[in-house]
Motif scaffolding. Sequence first.
Motif, PDB file in Angstrom:
ATOM      1  N   UNK A  31       0.864  -1.181   0.000  1.00  0.00           N
ATOM      2  CA  UNK A  31       0.000   0.000   0.000  1.00  0.00           C
ATOM      3  C   UNK A  31       0.896   1.225   0.000  1.00  0.00           C
ATOM      4  N   UNK A  32       0.390   2.315  -0.551  1.00  0.00           N
ATOM      5  CA  UNK A  32       1.144   3.574  -0.569  1.00  0.00           C
ATOM      6  C   UNK A  32       0.459   4.552   0.380  1.00  0.00           C
ATOM      7  N   UNK A  33       1.269   5.312   1.115  1.00  0.00           N
ATOM      8  CA  UNK A  33       0.719   6.450   1.837  1.00  0.00           C
ATOM      9  C   UNK A  33       1.029   7.652   0.956  1.00  0.00           C
ATOM     10  N   UNK A  34       0.094   8.020   0.118  1.00  0.00           N
ATOM     11  CA  UNK A  34       0.354   9.000  -0.943  1.00  0.00           C
ATOM     12  C   UNK A  34       0.950  10.293  -0.422  1.00  0.00           C
ATOM     13  N   UNK A  35       2.065  10.669  -1.019  1.00  0.00           N
ATOM     14  CA  UNK A  35       2.718  11.917  -0.642  1.00  0.00           C
ATOM     15  C   UNK A  35       3.323  11.885   0.743  1.00  0.00           C
TER      16      UNK A  35
END
Lengths: 391, 92
Positions: free
Chosen positions: A321-325
């Motif tokens: 998963x990405x933690x956007x920004x």
Amino acid sequence: MAKKVGTEVSFAAAEAIKLANADVIAAYPITPQTHIVEKLSEYVADGDLDAEYICVESEHSAMSACCGSSATGARTFTATAGQGLELMHEVLTIPASSRLPMVAAICNRALSGPLSVWGDHSDMMGVRDTGWVQIVAENGQEVHDLLISAFKIAEHKDVMFPVMVHMDGFHLTHVIESIIIMDQEEVDKFLPPFNYDHKLDPDSPVSVGTYGPPHIYPEIKKAQEVALTNSKETIKKIWKEWGDMFGRHYNPVETYKSDDAETILVTMGSFSETATLAIDKMRAEGKKVGLIRLRLWRPFPFAELRDAAKSADNMVVLDRAISYGGPAGPLCSEIRSAFYQMKKRPQVVSFIGGLGGRDIAPEEFEEMITKGVEIAKNGSENEYEMLGVRE
Amino acid sequence: MFSWKEIPIGAIVTAPGSAKEYRTGDWRSQRPEWDLAKCIKCGLCYIYCPDASIGWKQDDGYPWWDEYHCKGCGICANECWTKAIHMVEETE
Ligand code: SF4
Ligand code: SF4
């Protein structure tokens, strides 16, 4: 007698709910959770499971129905995935703060967009702070065992929280594995009937989910947080009991060849099994590598993690998963902060991969470990590395 | 006041009707005042009060006001067609 059968993992999940003798199932079908709830509705329709199956019009309604059901003292189950879990989100915080035990199977699916029905952990990370106990399964057997024991955890008087059991969409839900399906008598011995002290009862009225003005809200939150943190000991006890009775052992942090490892790979979910192949190969080459798989995501097992990684100079963490920004992947961020206060702490390197159902092959885990060690030594200008993305 | 250790599990309220003890009247910045000489006992203020803070006096049939729960919204004063109610600043 428990018997070993070849079955789709979703069916083993449904079988677990039947064996746990759930009273109420409220769910809305969504890929890749569908086979679980389809099977359960068949059990109910055929009279194999004496439960109320509520066909709701959305996941928001499913979770609302589950709250009401649990408050009446009924053993309650739901299942969902991806956007379904997102639609449920508004209600998810309610059973956690009102301490309404229930079990939810989350068949991890990438969040849109682009529209994806395939697996990753973006849905799991989106509900991280809803206050649920969150357990992650790695294979079909674990799905079956962890779902049954999840009811005992949820309903234990020292826990009384809703519990999510995460299983990777498709990589787990739709594969056929050889699974030991528990015997009803054994389950009945392990899992006592749900006995809820404060259930909704006209003869002894209570109000659940009331209003919490500023003069009481922080006290309620602290009580909730302390209870969730403390639930870890009971979870361990219940898993130990399961292990003693049935010979399959579960721990908040699972380790593989990590005792003397200088570099430890950290994973969560079904990809952990693939990762062991890379560890075996590198160990055969004399490299001191090991694997840690986080089974208990909430409450976070700080002490167990620190203990399992005490030999490590480097940790390489895979997030799906990405933690956007933001900083590293969410799992990596938490691992980093778990070690930050320690005098001796490993370098923790973040990799993000396996997004939207993309596979990670054993060789890629090997590359990840090698590159991770290099970054740990020389640093990198990136907050995290993205795995296997075409340039 | 409860310490966090005394919070019942799930913040469940076990005493029925306990909302009555929470004095929402404390939020009030204005309060209604009645000029009963103009009141025709029609009951509109009673019907419109969103906080059920107006009732009826058994003896003379005039409206009765619950000062502990009236939030001072002014709806009763607005709806009373004989202008028997007007809002004044709450000073207490
Ligand atoms: S001011 Fe509002 S709350 Fe108070 S009595 Fe009138 S209508 Fe009711
Ligand atoms: S609305 Fe006015 S006239 Fe009617 S009962 Fe209330 S105060 Fe009296």
